[in-house]
Write a protein that holds these residues in place. Structure first.
Motif, PDB file in Angstrom:
ATOM      1  N   GLU A 149      -3.120  -3.943  -1.207  1.00  5.79           N
ATOM      2  CA  GLU A 149      -3.537  -2.593  -0.795  1.00  5.79           C
ATOM      3  C   GLU A 149      -4.299  -1.872  -1.910  1.00  5.79           C
ATOM      4  O   GLU A 149      -5.108  -0.981  -1.640  1.00  5.79           O
ATOM      5  CB  GLU A 149      -2.333  -1.756  -0.355  1.00  5.79           C
ATOM      6  CG  GLU A 149      -1.233  -1.602  -1.382  1.00  5.79           C
ATOM      7  CD  GLU A 149      -0.207  -2.730  -1.361  1.00  5.79           C
ATOM      8  OE1 GLU A 149       0.913  -2.508  -1.876  1.00  5.79           O
ATOM      9  OE2 GLU A 149      -0.498  -3.828  -0.834  1.00  5.79           O
ATOM     10  N   ASN A 150      -4.086  -2.286  -3.154  1.00  7.56           N
ATOM     11  CA  ASN A 150      -4.788  -1.657  -4.282  1.00  7.56           C
ATOM     12  C   ASN A 150      -6.186  -2.226  -4.498  1.00  7.56           C
ATOM     13  O   ASN A 150      -6.925  -1.738  -5.348  1.00  7.56           O
ATOM     14  CB  ASN A 150      -3.971  -1.821  -5.568  1.00  7.56           C
ATOM     15  CG  ASN A 150      -2.584  -1.209  -5.429  1.00  7.56           C
ATOM     16  OD1 ASN A 150      -2.442  -0.114  -4.908  1.00  7.56           O
ATOM     17  ND2 ASN A 150      -1.559  -1.935  -5.863  1.00  7.56           N
ATOM     18  N   SER A 151      -6.536  -3.258  -3.743  1.00  4.19           N
ATOM     19  CA  SER A 151      -7.844  -3.907  -3.894  1.00  4.19           C
ATOM     20  C   SER A 151      -8.915  -3.247  -3.040  1.00  4.19           C
ATOM     21  O   SER A 151     -10.094  -3.537  -3.199  1.00  4.19           O
ATOM     22  CB  SER A 151      -7.761  -5.382  -3.464  1.00  4.19           C
ATOM     23  OG  SER A 151      -6.706  -6.050  -4.096  1.00  4.19           O
ATOM     24  N   LEU A 152      -8.497  -2.415  -2.099  1.00  4.24           N
ATOM     25  CA  LEU A 152      -9.439  -1.913  -1.093  1.00  4.24           C
ATOM     26  C   LEU A 152     -10.136  -0.651  -1.588  1.00  4.24           C
ATOM     27  O   LEU A 152      -9.495   0.273  -2.076  1.00  4.24           O
ATOM     28  CB  LEU A 152      -8.705  -1.607   0.213  1.00  4.24           C
ATOM     29  CG  LEU A 152      -7.886  -2.760   0.804  1.00  4.24           C
ATOM     30  CD1 LEU A 152      -7.210  -2.317   2.097  1.00  4.24           C
ATOM     31  CD2 LEU A 152      -8.758  -3.989   1.055  1.00  4.24           C
ATOM     32  N   PRO A 153     -11.462  -0.588  -1.446  1.00  2.00           N
ATOM     33  CA  PRO A 153     -12.171   0.631  -1.837  1.00  2.00           C
ATOM     34  C   PRO A 153     -11.843   1.780  -0.881  1.00  2.00           C
ATOM     35  O   PRO A 153     -11.356   1.552   0.234  1.00  2.00           O
ATOM     36  CB  PRO A 153     -13.647   0.233  -1.725  1.00  2.00           C
ATOM     37  CG  PRO A 153     -13.669  -0.866  -0.725  1.00  2.00           C
ATOM     38  CD  PRO A 153     -12.363  -1.602  -0.881  1.00  2.00           C
ATOM     39  N   GLY A 154     -12.102   2.991  -1.326  1.00  2.00           N
ATOM     40  CA  GLY A 154     -11.721   4.169  -0.541  1.00  2.00           C
ATOM     41  C   GLY A 154     -12.291   4.202   0.860  1.00  2.00           C
ATOM     42  O   GLY A 154     -11.681   4.755   1.769  1.00  2.00           O
ATOM     43  N   ASN A 155     -13.467   3.586   1.045  1.00  2.00           N
ATOM     44  CA  ASN A 155     -14.087   3.673   2.382  1.00  2.00           C
ATOM     45  C   ASN A 155     -13.880   2.407   3.220  1.00  2.00           C
ATOM     46  O   ASN A 155     -14.564   2.212   4.221  1.00  2.00           O
ATOM     47  CB  ASN A 155     -15.588   3.988   2.255  1.00  2.00           C
ATOM     48  CG  ASN A 155     -16.409   2.784   1.785  1.00  2.00           C
ATOM     49  OD1 ASN A 155     -15.863   1.818   1.262  1.00  2.00           O
ATOM     50  ND2 ASN A 155     -17.713   2.837   1.963  1.00  2.00           N
ATOM     51  N   PHE A 156     -12.924   1.561   2.823  1.00  2.00           N
ATOM     52  CA  PHE A 156     -12.727   0.294   3.550  1.00  2.00           C
ATOM     53  C   PHE A 156     -12.519   0.522   5.049  1.00  2.00           C
ATOM     54  O   PHE A 156     -13.063  -0.196   5.891  1.00  2.00           O
ATOM     55  CB  PHE A 156     -11.529  -0.475   2.975  1.00  2.00           C
ATOM     56  CG  PHE A 156     -11.294  -1.801   3.647  1.00  2.00           C
ATOM     57  CD1 PHE A 156     -12.032  -2.916   3.275  1.00  2.00           C
ATOM     58  CD2 PHE A 156     -10.343  -1.942   4.650  1.00  2.00           C
ATOM     59  CE1 PHE A 156     -11.822  -4.147   3.905  1.00  2.00           C
ATOM     60  CE2 PHE A 156     -10.135  -3.168   5.280  1.00  2.00           C
ATOM     61  CZ  PHE A 156     -10.880  -4.268   4.902  1.00  2.00           C
TER      62      PHE A 156
END
Length: 280
Positions: free
Chosen positions: A126-133
């Motif tokens: 979950e920490n790998s995803l960019p804010g706009n995923f």
């Protein structure tokens, strides 16, 4: 012809434009196909298959292939993606399965046409995803199996066109209630996680018909849910829709129990092994 595929060999790739080919395939090739020739010659293709190579990176000039609809990097050694990948305005299918990704680039969620995204067997959480995923609202299929997710972000509920969601073999300790907003979902794979309960909102979905798939084995379910699984999937859904279950679920969440321990040792995953020195 327009539907032909080109396999490897750089001289062949140099002739692609003249042949009017729309699809290029390079299996087991050297990364040289991603050089200057690649950029100039292939700008008009719609499909590019580079699976089963030993690619460790994706060049930023991938963005110049502005007509790409299908891009397949399955089974390589890619550790990160260039931010430019999100400028592929026509991209519908992106396969990054079996790579070494720990993170996705800033702005990744701005791919406006993406329908199928395969991120199976990487090192994502979950920490790998960019804010706009979760702006990827055109997605119909999202494959996140064999990664390191402990939490599925609540913004999953924004992907309302999802028909397939695969979360098998992660470290999920819970599912968000927003999963109940995915009303077009036909397949949900959550087997091999650390789930003990299901949100009652999952009962909003129809996953028990003949054309639907709901796979949930190999989770440490609380006894009442485990008992219902013994009877069948339709019994599980009937149970989580009940007032009794909603009450028990509320009590369970309030108690904030310790999550089950991790049972998947992922240290031996291919995606974690150091690359051979010559590839560094």
């Amino acid at each position: 012809g327009e539907t032909g595929r080109v396999r490897c060999s750089v001289p062949v790739l140099q002739g692609v434009r003249a042949a009017g080919v729309r699809s290029a395939e390079a299996c087991g090739c050297t990364p040289i196909v991603l050089g200057a020739t690649f950029r100039v010659t292939l700008s008009h293709i719609t499909q590019l298959v580079l699976s089963h190579n030993k690619l460790t990176m994706v060049p930023p000039n991938i963005a110049e292939l502005k007509n790409l609809e299908v891009l397949n990097f399955f089974n390589n050694q890619i550790e990160e993606l260039p931010t430019q990948i999100s400028s592929l305005q026509k991209l519908k299918h992106l396969n990054l399965g079996m790579n070494r990704l720990n993170t996705l680039p800033r702005g990744f969620g701005s791919l406006p046409a993406l329908e199928v995204l395969d991120l199976t067997y990487n090192n994502l959480s979950e920490n790998s995803l960019p804010g706009n995923f979760f702006y990827l609202t055109t997605l119909r299929a999202l494959y996140l199996s064999d990664n390191d997710f402990e939490i599925l972000p609540p913004d999953i509920g924004k992907l309302t066109k999802l028909q397939i969601l695969s979360l098998r073999d992660n470290d999920l300790i819970s599912l968000p209630k927003e999963i109940g907003e995915l009303t077009q979902l036909k397949e949900l794979h959550i087997q091999g996680n650390r789930l003990t309960v299901l949100p009652p909102e999952l009962g909003n979905l129809d996953l028990t018909g003949q054309k639907q798939v709901f796979k949930a084995e190999n989770n440490p379910w609380v006894t009442p849910i485990a008992d219902q699984f013994q009877l069948g999937v339709s019994h599980v859904f009937e149970y989580i829709r009940s007032e009794t279950y909603k009450y028990l679920y509320g009590r369970h969440m309030q108690a904030n129990p310790e999550p089950p321990k991790k049972n998947n040792d992922k240290s031996k995953k291919i995606s974690r092994k150091p690359l051979a020195a010559k590839n560094r």
